[in-house]
Design a protein around this motif. Structure first.
Motif, PDB file in Angstrom:
ATOM      1  N   SER A 198      18.925  23.589  13.300  1.00 35.71           N
ATOM      2  CA  SER A 198      19.896  22.859  14.130  1.00 35.71           C
ATOM      3  C   SER A 198      21.183  22.807  13.321  1.00 35.71           C
ATOM      4  O   SER A 198      21.153  22.798  12.088  1.00 35.71           O
ATOM      5  CB  SER A 198      19.393  21.454  14.451  1.00 35.71           C
ATOM      6  OG  SER A 198      19.170  20.705  13.266  1.00 35.71           O
ATOM      7  N   LYS A 200      25.641  21.706  13.206  1.00 35.31           N
ATOM      8  CA  LYS A 200      26.710  20.833  13.707  1.00 35.31           C
ATOM      9  C   LYS A 200      27.535  21.521  14.798  1.00 35.31           C
ATOM     10  O   LYS A 200      28.306  20.863  15.496  1.00 35.31           O
ATOM     11  CB  LYS A 200      27.620  20.433  12.546  1.00 35.31           C
ATOM     12  CG  LYS A 200      28.062  18.988  12.602  1.00 35.31           C
ATOM     13  CD  LYS A 200      28.777  18.587  11.324  1.00 35.31           C
ATOM     14  CE  LYS A 200      29.284  17.164  11.420  1.00 35.31           C
ATOM     15  NZ  LYS A 200      29.955  16.739  10.177  1.00 35.31           N
ATOM     16  N   ASP A 201      27.380  22.853  14.934  1.00 32.26           N
ATOM     17  CA  ASP A 201      28.098  23.563  16.001  1.00 32.26           C
ATOM     18  C   ASP A 201      27.412  23.394  17.366  1.00 32.26           C
ATOM     19  O   ASP A 201      27.730  24.099  18.324  1.00 32.26           O
ATOM     20  CB  ASP A 201      28.273  25.046  15.661  1.00 32.26           C
ATOM     21  CG  ASP A 201      26.944  25.797  15.541  1.00 32.26           C
ATOM     22  OD1 ASP A 201      25.897  25.238  15.918  1.00 32.26           O
ATOM     23  OD2 ASP A 201      26.959  26.955  15.064  1.00 32.26           O
ATOM     24  N   LYS A 202      26.415  22.469  17.424  1.00 25.21           N
ATOM     25  CA  LYS A 202      25.694  22.088  18.649  1.00 25.21           C
ATOM     26  C   LYS A 202      24.776  23.189  19.169  1.00 25.21           C
ATOM     27  O   LYS A 202      24.428  23.209  20.344  1.00 25.21           O
ATOM     28  CB  LYS A 202      26.674  21.662  19.758  1.00 25.21           C
ATOM     29  CG  LYS A 202      27.515  20.452  19.389  1.00 25.21           C
ATOM     30  CD  LYS A 202      28.487  20.079  20.482  1.00 25.21           C
ATOM     31  CE  LYS A 202      29.382  18.927  20.053  1.00 25.21           C
ATOM     32  NZ  LYS A 202      30.416  18.637  21.018  1.00 25.21           N
ATOM     33  N   LYS A 203      24.374  24.109  18.268  1.00 22.88           N
ATOM     34  CA  LYS A 203      23.486  25.193  18.685  1.00 22.88           C
ATOM     35  C   LYS A 203      22.136  25.079  17.986  1.00 22.88           C
ATOM     36  O   LYS A 203      22.061  24.713  16.817  1.00 22.88           O
ATOM     37  CB  LYS A 203      24.125  26.550  18.386  1.00 22.88           C
ATOM     38  CG  LYS A 203      25.260  26.876  19.347  1.00 22.88           C
ATOM     39  CD  LYS A 203      25.888  28.208  19.067  1.00 22.88           C
ATOM     40  CE  LYS A 203      27.044  28.472  20.038  1.00 22.88           C
ATOM     41  NZ  LYS A 203      27.818  29.646  19.666  1.00 22.88           N
ATOM     42  N   SER A 219      22.842  26.669  23.406  1.00 27.19           N
ATOM     43  CA  SER A 219      24.021  25.813  23.281  1.00 27.19           C
ATOM     44  C   SER A 219      23.719  24.521  24.021  1.00 27.19           C
ATOM     45  O   SER A 219      23.610  24.512  25.245  1.00 27.19           O
ATOM     46  CB  SER A 219      25.248  26.495  23.888  1.00 27.19           C
ATOM     47  OG  SER A 219      25.548  27.660  23.173  1.00 27.19           O
ATOM     48  N   CYS A 220      23.553  23.452  23.273  1.00 27.37           N
ATOM     49  CA  CYS A 220      23.065  22.196  23.863  1.00 27.37           C
ATOM     50  C   CYS A 220      24.234  21.325  24.300  1.00 27.37           C
ATOM     51  O   CYS A 220      24.864  20.672  23.464  1.00 27.37           O
ATOM     52  CB  CYS A 220      22.191  21.461  22.855  1.00 27.37           C
ATOM     53  SG  CYS A 220      21.002  22.538  22.048  1.00 27.37           S
ATOM     54  N   LYS A 221      24.513  21.351  25.599  1.00 27.36           N
ATOM     55  CA  LYS A 221      25.631  20.549  26.108  1.00 27.36           C
ATOM     56  C   LYS A 221      25.170  19.137  26.467  1.00 27.36           C
ATOM     57  O   LYS A 221      25.828  18.158  26.158  1.00 27.36           O
ATOM     58  CB  LYS A 221      26.245  21.238  27.332  1.00 27.36           C
ATOM     59  CG  LYS A 221      26.935  22.560  26.986  1.00 27.36           C
ATOM     60  CD  LYS A 221      27.533  23.213  28.215  1.00 27.36           C
ATOM     61  CE  LYS A 221      28.260  24.503  27.877  1.00 27.36           C
ATOM     62  NZ  LYS A 221      27.348  25.558  27.397  1.00 27.36           N
ATOM     63  N   ARG A 224      22.617  16.892  22.461  1.00 26.04           N
ATOM     64  CA  ARG A 224      23.224  17.272  21.174  1.00 26.04           C
ATOM     65  C   ARG A 224      22.163  17.191  20.081  1.00 26.04           C
ATOM     66  O   ARG A 224      21.751  16.121  19.662  1.00 26.04           O
ATOM     67  CB  ARG A 224      24.405  16.355  20.871  1.00 26.04           C
ATOM     68  CG  ARG A 224      25.332  16.883  19.789  1.00 26.04           C
ATOM     69  CD  ARG A 224      26.680  16.171  19.786  1.00 26.04           C
ATOM     70  NE  ARG A 224      26.608  14.803  19.289  1.00 26.04           N
ATOM     71  CZ  ARG A 224      26.818  13.723  20.039  1.00 26.04           C
ATOM     72  NH1 ARG A 224      27.097  13.859  21.327  1.00 26.04           N
ATOM     73  NH2 ARG A 224      26.752  12.512  19.529  1.00 26.04           N
ATOM     74  N   ASN A 226      20.085  17.116  16.704  1.00 30.86           N
ATOM     75  CA  ASN A 226      20.230  16.714  15.305  1.00 30.86           C
ATOM     76  C   ASN A 226      19.169  17.343  14.426  1.00 30.86           C
ATOM     77  O   ASN A 226      19.458  17.929  13.401  1.00 30.86           O
ATOM     78  CB  ASN A 226      20.148  15.185  15.173  1.00 30.86           C
ATOM     79  CG  ASN A 226      21.435  14.502  15.560  1.00 30.86           C
ATOM     80  OD1 ASN A 226      22.506  15.046  15.343  1.00 30.86           O
ATOM     81  ND2 ASN A 226      21.336  13.331  16.150  1.00 30.86           N
ATOM     82  N   GLY A 241      17.864  14.271  19.244  1.00 25.90           N
ATOM     83  CA  GLY A 241      19.318  14.336  19.356  1.00 25.90           C
ATOM     84  C   GLY A 241      19.868  13.206  20.190  1.00 25.90           C
ATOM     85  O   GLY A 241      19.247  12.148  20.319  1.00 25.90           O
ATOM     86  N   ARG A 244      24.245  13.011  26.664  1.00 27.41           N
ATOM     87  CA  ARG A 244      25.677  12.880  26.973  1.00 27.41           C
ATOM     88  C   ARG A 244      26.092  11.419  27.144  1.00 27.41           C
ATOM     89  O   ARG A 244      27.275  11.090  27.083  1.00 27.41           O
ATOM     90  CB  ARG A 244      26.032  13.696  28.217  1.00 27.41           C
ATOM     91  CG  ARG A 244      25.316  13.237  29.474  1.00 27.41           C
ATOM     92  CD  ARG A 244      25.968  13.810  30.715  1.00 27.41           C
ATOM     93  NE  ARG A 244      25.680  15.233  30.866  1.00 27.41           N
ATOM     94  CZ  ARG A 244      26.138  15.951  31.885  1.00 27.41           C
ATOM     95  NH1 ARG A 244      26.907  15.396  32.801  1.00 27.41           N
ATOM     96  NH2 ARG A 244      25.837  17.226  31.997  1.00 27.41           N
TER      97      ARG A 244
END
Length: 481
Positions: A198, A200-203, A219-221, A224, A226, A241, A244
């Motif tokens: 995992s 920090k670029d959210k991928k 890509s976790c929109k 997010r 962790n 994580g 939203r």
């Protein structure tokens, strides 16, 4: 694929783990008076095996950790010796799974170090590591040992790179360079042929570690990520994580298709990071929040509802991090299936918490103790690097754990000073990226200059002494003649 939302309403299904409960050790079996680090880095700062408990400590200048024999509980002496060779804060520590006296550490000083702890623990401060590994250009935040191969260590730095170290030669042999931000966590599948990360670029990524090839990427929109953990041989991943709506959340993924999670579940509205722990033997998942006092536990199944909530261990003391005892260190007579070592910073206390399956019988409970990964490596570092994968060598816990460890850690003889990975010399012309790094580099160079000047002075004195001795010999020779 539609994402399944779970319900918290209890579903009554038969499970041998539905009555598992957490039992805190008596005060005399806790570890007290430990100056636990106040560093805010999101790691556990604690590592445990059947011999030793290691904890990162608060120290003035440089970084240190203490190593205590697990049998030596009680109050710690304020002058207890430490492992203190790093020049910056220690950020992660991990025991070698096959050689229980070998521990790796990584630090803000950009180095990874490997230490050999003597039998019975330290008697004086340890300054010299058996291996000092330099290859990252910025601080190193994570380390992980390979689960089946002896002598393979992974390190992830703030330079966004993962280095694979072959400790048989003491050099990095591969560099994984697919991340665009800080790597938050790493997890291996059972045989170590896949690495999940995992970032920090959210991928979320599933990587073939030897080639560095990204096999799957999400890509976790809405979720997010962790932390990520492989769920044994189930071909599933679990991530913790934030949704939203900023609620803490877990998600279950198919490792071969990260296009969408199989299940998402909101946990609560607290802000602390959720650490996931998975026990492949019992298929139990434990969730512990940083700063929380509780540990929730679930059972993972291959069919719906996939994640079955079991119960919650509650405690008023907040946890900074948690160490986990390997399976061969469990008390099978007490039906203990998992054991945490909880860091309580404010009290300087480490509390063992045993997860116990209540059973009336005193006999060995074979159904809760299947064959488990032991302390024997399945293959060498060179075998793994050549492309071979093997499952862990399994052991039974039935007769207790008495097998002497046959693995001996050999320190490689290092001669060459350059570190070339993928055609790049990692030690040459590495520019400092922050003011702190610049200062650290400056002070390191000052120390080196001071050492060289002292060496030069010593040699000058020795040369003068030899010149005088030579003159004396010359003066004696004519007189004799």
């Amino acid at each position: 694929m539609t994402v399944t939302k779970m319900s918290w309403r209890p579903t009554y299904r038969s499970s041998k783990f539905r009555n598992v409960y957490g039992k805190v050790a008596n005060r005399e079996h806790c570890f007290d008076g430990i100056p636990i680090t106040k560093n805010v880095h999101d790691n556990h700062f604690c590592a445990v095996n059947s011999k030793f408990l290691a904890v990162v400590t608060e120290s003035a200048g440089g970084g240190s950790f203490i190593v205590i024999p697990v049998s030596q509980s009680g109050r710690l002496d304020s002058h207890y010796p430490k492992v203190c060779g790093h020049n910056g804060n220690v950020l992660d520590i991990k025991w070698n799974p096959f050689c229980e006296n070998i521990i790796a550490s990584c630090s803000e000083d950009t180095s990874v170090r490997v230490w050999e702890i003597p039998e019975g623990g330290l008697r004086r401060n340890m300054m010299e590591a058996v291996l000092e590994l330099y290859g990252h250009s910025r601080r190193v935040g994570l380390i992980e040992w390979h689960p089946t191969s002896s002598g393979i260590l992974f390190s992830a730095g703030y330079d966004y790179k993962i280095l694979i170290w072959n400790l048989e030669i003491g050099e990095p042999v591969k560099m994984i360079d697919c991340h665009t931000d800080v790597i938050l966590s790493m997890s291996f599948n059972t045989d170590g042929s896949l690495l999940a990360t995992s970032c920090k670029d959210k991928k979320l990524r599933v990587i073939e570690p030897r080639s560095g090839r990204v096999l799957q990427q999400a890509s976790c929109k809405n979720h997010r990520v962790n932390r990520v953990v492989f769920l044994g041989n189930m071909k599933r991943l679990l991530t913790t994580g934030v949704s939203r709506w900023n609620t803490r959340q877990i998600a279950l993924w198919d490792q071969e298709d990260l296009s969408m999670p199989i299940v998402e579940e909101d946990i609560d509205g607290l802000s602390g990071l959720l650490f996931p722990f998975y026990d492949a033997d019992t298929h139990m998942l434990y969730l512990a929040g940083k700063g929380d006092g509780n540990i929730r536990y679930f059972e993972i199944t291959t069919e719906k509802p996939y994640i079955q909530y079991l119960m919650e261990f509650r405690s008023p003391a907040p946890q900074k991090g948690l160490g986990v005892m390997p399976k061969h260190g469990m008390d099978v007579a007490a039906c203990e299936v998992y054991r945490f070592y909880k860091l309580v910073t404010l009290k300087g206390l480490i509390e063992p918490i045993s997860m116990i399956v209540p059973r009336r019988s005193d006999t060995y409970q074979e159904d809760i103790y299947p064959m488990t990964a032991g302390t024997e490596p399945a293959l060498s570092a060179s075998e793994w690097l050549s492309g071979i994968d093997r499952d862990p060598v399994l052991m039974s816990l039935k007769d207790g754990y008495h097998r002497p460890n046959q693995v001996v850690f050999k320190v490689p003889v290092k001669e060459k000073k350059s570190v070339v990975v993928n055609g790049i010399d990692l030690l040459e012309n590495v520019p400092p990226r922050t003011e702190n790094e610049l200062l650290r580099m400056f002070f390191r160079q000052q120390d080196e200059l001071r050492r060289l000047k002292e060496e030069l002075t010593t040699k000058d004195v020795r040369i003068r002494q030899l010149e005088l001795e030579l003159n004396n010999l010359k003066n004696v020779s004519p007189n004799n003649a």
